[in-house]
Write a protein that holds these residues in place. Sequence first.
Motif, PDB file in Angstrom:
ATOM      1  N   GLN A   1       8.545 -31.904  27.587  1.00 18.17           N
ATOM      2  CA  GLN A   1       7.792 -32.228  26.367  1.00 18.17           C
ATOM      3  C   GLN A   1       7.913 -31.092  25.356  1.00 18.17           C
ATOM      4  N   GLN A   2       7.745 -29.866  25.809  1.00 13.81           N
ATOM      5  CA  GLN A   2       7.847 -28.716  24.915  1.00 13.81           C
ATOM      6  C   GLN A   2       9.252 -28.611  24.329  1.00 13.81           C
TER       7      GLN A   2
ATOM      8  N   LEU B   1       9.733 -31.219  21.659  1.00  9.74           N
ATOM      9  CA  LEU B   1       8.992 -30.889  20.432  1.00  9.74           C
ATOM     10  C   LEU B   1       9.675 -29.756  19.662  1.00  9.74           C
TER      11      LEU B   1
ATOM     12  N   ASN C   1       4.035 -31.945   8.661  1.00  7.86           N
ATOM     13  CA  ASN C   1       4.530 -32.552   9.889  1.00  7.86           C
ATOM     14  C   ASN C   1       5.128 -31.484  10.816  1.00  7.86           C
TER      15      ASN C   1
ATOM     16  N   ASN D   1       2.339 -29.576  12.399  1.00  6.05           N
ATOM     17  CA  ASN D   1       1.712 -30.358  13.470  1.00  6.05           C
ATOM     18  C   ASN D   1       2.575 -30.360  14.734  1.00  6.05           C
ATOM     19  N   LEU D   2       3.886 -30.552  14.570  1.00  3.83           N
ATOM     20  CA  LEU D   2       4.795 -30.547  15.716  1.00  3.83           C
ATOM     21  C   LEU D   2       4.809 -29.184  16.405  1.00  3.83           C
ATOM     22  N   THR D   3       4.772 -28.121  15.604  1.00  5.90           N
ATOM     23  CA  THR D   3       4.749 -26.765  16.153  1.00  5.90           C
ATOM     24  C   THR D   3       3.478 -26.556  16.975  1.00  5.90           C
ATOM     25  N   GLN D   4       2.352 -27.043  16.474  1.00  6.60           N
ATOM     26  CA  GLN D   4       1.089 -26.914  17.213  1.00  6.60           C
ATOM     27  C   GLN D   4       1.143 -27.709  18.518  1.00  6.60           C
ATOM     28  N   GLN D   5       1.744 -28.893  18.483  1.00  9.33           N
ATOM     29  CA  GLN D   5       1.895 -29.694  19.704  1.00  9.33           C
ATOM     30  C   GLN D   5       2.771 -28.963  20.725  1.00  9.33           C
ATOM     31  N   ALA D   6       3.837 -28.324  20.253  1.00  5.72           N
ATOM     32  CA  ALA D   6       4.713 -27.564  21.149  1.00  5.72           C
ATOM     33  C   ALA D   6       3.950 -26.390  21.772  1.00  5.72           C
TER      34      ALA D   6
ATOM     35  N   ASN E   1       0.720 -26.262  22.265  1.00  6.25           N
ATOM     36  CA  ASN E   1      -0.238 -26.836  23.209  1.00  6.25           C
ATOM     37  C   ASN E   1       0.444 -27.166  24.536  1.00  6.25           C
ATOM     38  N   ALA E   2       1.645 -27.749  24.467  1.00 12.94           N
ATOM     39  CA  ALA E   2       2.398 -28.073  25.685  1.00 12.94           C
ATOM     40  C   ALA E   2       2.747 -26.792  26.437  1.00 12.94           C
TER      41      ALA E   2
END
Length: 127
Positions: free
Chosen positions: A36-37, A40, A88, A91-96, A98-99
Motif C-alpha cells: 500500500q505504501q 501511494l 491531492n 493527501n496522498l503523501t499523508q496516506q503514504a 499513515n501506511a
Amino acid sequence: KHLSYIGDAERMEADAKRCEALDATYGPTETSLMDQQASLVAQVQRETANMMAQCGSVNISAWTSILCFARLSSKCNRIRMCKGMAQNIQNLTQQAMNACTQFVGIRCQHTRECPLTQAAPCTDRCS
C-alpha cells in the motif's frame, strides 16, 4: 553440561517455532501495508510529475489570492486545477505516511515478540 546443550537446543527450537508463528500472523499485514505504501508513493511521484508538467513552478497561492479572488484573470481555472492537484498530492503523501506508521508499528511489535529478534533495535518512526 551435556543436558545444558540439549536444553539450549530445545529452547532455540521453541523460539524458532514461536517466530515462525509470528511470521504467519504478522507477515500478511506487513506485506499489505508495504505494498500500500509503495503504491501511494508511486502515485505521489506520478501526480507530482503530472502537476509539474501542467502547472510548472507557478506560485499558486500568490496567483490565487491576487488574481482569482478579484476575478481579474482568465487563468483562474488553471490555478484552481493546479491547487487541487497540489492538495491531492498532499493527501496522498499523508496516506503514504499513515501506511508507513502502521507498518513500522506492526513490524516493531513483530520484532519485539519474536524471541530471536526482540533485542534488535526498532524505530516506530517514518521519515
